[in-house]
Scaffold this active site. Structure first.
Site, PDB file in Angstrom:
ATOM      1  N   ASP A  63       0.856  -1.182   0.000  1.00 44.67           N
ATOM      2  CA  ASP A  63       0.000   0.000   0.000  1.00 44.67           C
ATOM      3  C   ASP A  63       0.899   1.242   0.000  1.00 44.67           C
ATOM      4  O   ASP A  63       2.104   1.152   0.207  1.00 44.67           O
ATOM      5  CB  ASP A  63      -0.970  -0.013   1.173  1.00 44.67           C
ATOM      6  CG  ASP A  63      -0.278  -0.034   2.518  1.00 44.67           C
ATOM      7  OD1 ASP A  63       0.929   0.227   2.576  1.00 44.67           O
ATOM      8  OD2 ASP A  63      -0.948  -0.313   3.522  1.00 44.67           O
ATOM      9  N   ASP A  91      -8.081  -6.994   1.127  1.00 47.63           N
ATOM     10  CA  ASP A  91      -7.065  -7.181   2.160  1.00 47.63           C
ATOM     11  C   ASP A  91      -7.627  -6.672   3.476  1.00 47.63           C
ATOM     12  O   ASP A  91      -8.504  -5.807   3.489  1.00 47.63           O
ATOM     13  CB  ASP A  91      -5.781  -6.412   1.831  1.00 47.63           C
ATOM     14  CG  ASP A  91      -5.865  -4.965   2.308  1.00 47.63           C
ATOM     15  OD1 ASP A  91      -5.333  -4.665   3.395  1.00 47.63           O
ATOM     16  OD2 ASP A  91      -6.495  -4.133   1.615  1.00 47.63           O
ATOM     17  N   CYS A 115     -13.265 -28.720   9.713  1.00 51.05           N
ATOM     18  CA  CYS A 115     -12.273 -27.828   9.100  1.00 51.05           C
ATOM     19  C   CYS A 115     -10.988 -28.606   8.843  1.00 51.05           C
ATOM     20  O   CYS A 115     -10.552 -29.412   9.668  1.00 51.05           O
ATOM     21  CB  CYS A 115     -11.996 -26.633  10.007  1.00 51.05           C
ATOM     22  SG  CYS A 115     -10.672 -25.544   9.412  1.00 51.05           S
ATOM     23  N   CYS A 131      -7.911 -27.240   8.434  1.00 50.57           N
ATOM     24  CA  CYS A 131      -6.678 -26.508   8.765  1.00 50.57           C
ATOM     25  C   CYS A 131      -5.838 -27.301   9.755  1.00 50.57           C
ATOM     26  O   CYS A 131      -6.329 -28.208  10.439  1.00 50.57           O
ATOM     27  CB  CYS A 131      -7.002 -25.119   9.317  1.00 50.57           C
ATOM     28  SG  CYS A 131      -7.470 -25.078  11.064  1.00 50.57           S
ATOM     29  N   CYS A 157      -7.206 -27.306  13.424  1.00 52.01           N
ATOM     30  CA  CYS A 157      -8.397 -28.121  13.664  1.00 52.01           C
ATOM     31  C   CYS A 157      -8.117 -29.613  13.512  1.00 52.01           C
ATOM     32  O   CYS A 157      -8.780 -30.444  14.146  1.00 52.01           O
ATOM     33  CB  CYS A 157      -9.515 -27.700  12.714  1.00 52.01           C
ATOM     34  SG  CYS A 157     -10.259 -26.109  13.133  1.00 52.01           S
ATOM     35  N   HIS A 167      -5.877 -20.956  11.572  1.00 56.06           N
ATOM     36  CA  HIS A 167      -7.274 -21.284  11.282  1.00 56.06           C
ATOM     37  C   HIS A 167      -7.963 -20.155  10.517  1.00 56.06           C
ATOM     38  O   HIS A 167      -8.652 -20.400   9.519  1.00 56.06           O
ATOM     39  CB  HIS A 167      -8.048 -21.559  12.573  1.00 56.06           C
ATOM     40  CG  HIS A 167      -9.518 -21.714  12.343  1.00 56.06           C
ATOM     41  ND1 HIS A 167     -10.092 -22.890  11.908  1.00 56.06           N
ATOM     42  CD2 HIS A 167     -10.540 -20.811  12.439  1.00 56.06           C
ATOM     43  CE1 HIS A 167     -11.394 -22.716  11.754  1.00 56.06           C
ATOM     44  NE2 HIS A 167     -11.696 -21.469  12.069  1.00 56.06           N
TER      45      HIS A 167
END
Length: 373
Positions: free
Chosen positions: A93, A266, A304, A306, A309, A335
């Site tokens: 940015d 973002d 989930c 991930c 998890c 996560h």
């Protein structure tokens, strides 16, 4: 061209679309969410972990890297990609939002902004030319034009002056930019005034940037007002250029943004709330640090995929967070990044099948259900 964009599918019932964003460090499918690595790191994560969670392109912050460690040091290190060990695309940015959020610590003029560092109080000056100099040294694939972000609420006159100055600064950024392997995106401003958004968009399109961001939203205004500004602004932007909604990362806003034609997002939200012990689930936010999870041996979200998890329970992660152990916030961050990346994949699949409206209705009903309890 350093940055190019191809629309691969347009939904017939909404503005949602699929695309390919190509950069010097690879291509990504859109719509896409960019995890935020403010100081050349996504907090608590290694680049490999960000990639494993589904991250493909990340955002770093010009203002912070200019102050520390300094853009010249990053240049000497071989650029931001090498410095932070990330081989995928990077967007930086302009630093405009951070500078203007300093309030009384900055002074705006036509030439640029004089501000005092939040770190040591030292005085600095940022101009459009300086923003391009810093981002050229950082070497991101996409650099943002220097802009003035009007707060919410503000007067129409303030918003008009900020938007007009943003347009003039965009022209100076375009003139100052020299790096051939880096694209520059313009930023549409105008506050919550439709006619100012329209004026800003039409003027910026004349510069023929390779992409356009919509800035100055998600700064405190009600979500319906943000959606109204998107409905008004998105149709004014080129069909063949990526559209980037800055600073938006709440799952419901991602779904609504895509339906309105946004390609890139973002936000620090997923990683910030993770460090506070809060995670996203399909049924809203879950505050795992709360006492009710002390003996809950289920994963953060059943089903989930991930890392957190698959291997750990709510009770264990709560224990880590309450004990001040860094692993706790690493797991919640993993996560949340995984949840958002998976959501974007689901959104893309829904658009591909022509089912984005049905997906949006079902997702929002379930995700927002916890707020009604």
């Amino acid at each position: 061209m350093a940055v190019s964009f191809t629309v691969t599918h347009q939904d017939s019932t909404s503005r949602a679309r699929l695309g390919i964003l190509r950069t010097s460090h690879g291509a990504v499918e859109t719509p896409v969410f960019m995890p935020v690595g403010t100081q050349a790191t996504v907090k608590t994560m290694t680049p490999e972990e960000v990639r494993a969670a589904g991250g493909e392109i990340i955002l770093s912050n010009t203002y912070h890297l200019y102050l520390r460690p300094g853009h010249e040091l990053v240049r000497q290190a071989g650029g931001l990609h090498r410095f932070m060990h990330w081989d995928g695309p990077v967007l930086t940015d302009s630093g405009g939002f951070q500078v203007f959020s300093l309030g009384p610590l900055r002074k705006v003029s036509e030439q640029g902004v004089t501000f005092r560092s939040h770190i040591d109080g030292a005085e600095h000056f940022f101009s459009p030319e300086k923003a391009m100099e810093v981002q050229t040294a950082l070497g991101a694939d996409i650099a943002m034009a220097f802009d003035e972000c009007a707060p919410y609420p503000c007067s129409r006159e303030y918003a008009r002056e900020a938007a007009d100055r943003t347009t003039r600064w965009a022209g100076r950024c375009r003139e100052a930019h020299r790096r051939e392997d880096q694209g520059v995106f313009g930023i549409v401003q105008g506050g919550t005034f439709p006619e100012l958004r329209e004026k800003s968009a039409r003027e910026l399109v004349e510069f023929d940037f390779p992409g356009y961001a919509i800035g100055g939203l998600s700064v405190g205004e009600p979500k319906p007002l943000m959606y109204a500004m998107l409905d008004h602004t998105v149709p004014l932007l080129p069909e063949d250029k990526p559209r980037y909604l800055m600073g938006v990362g709440s799952p419901d806003c991602l779904v609504e943004g895509v339906a309105r034609g946004i390609d890139m997002f973002d936000c620090v939200l997923p990683t910030r709330i993770a460090r506070n012990g809060t995670v996203f689930t399909g049924r809203g936010r879950l505050v795992v640090r709360n006492a009710e999870y002390a003996r809950d041996f289920a994963p953060l979200e059943p089903g989930c995929g991930c890392y957190a998890c698959r291997h750990y329970t709510r009770a264990y992660i709560r224990h880590l967070i309450k004990s001040g152990e860094v692993l706790g916030i690493r797991l919640t961050t993993m996560h949340n990044l995984y949840f958002i990346a998976k959501l974007m994949r689901q959104i893309r699949e829904a658009v591909r099948k022509g089912e984005i409206n049905a997906f949006r209705e079902k997702f929002l009903k379930e995700f927002l259900s916890s707020r009604k309890k």
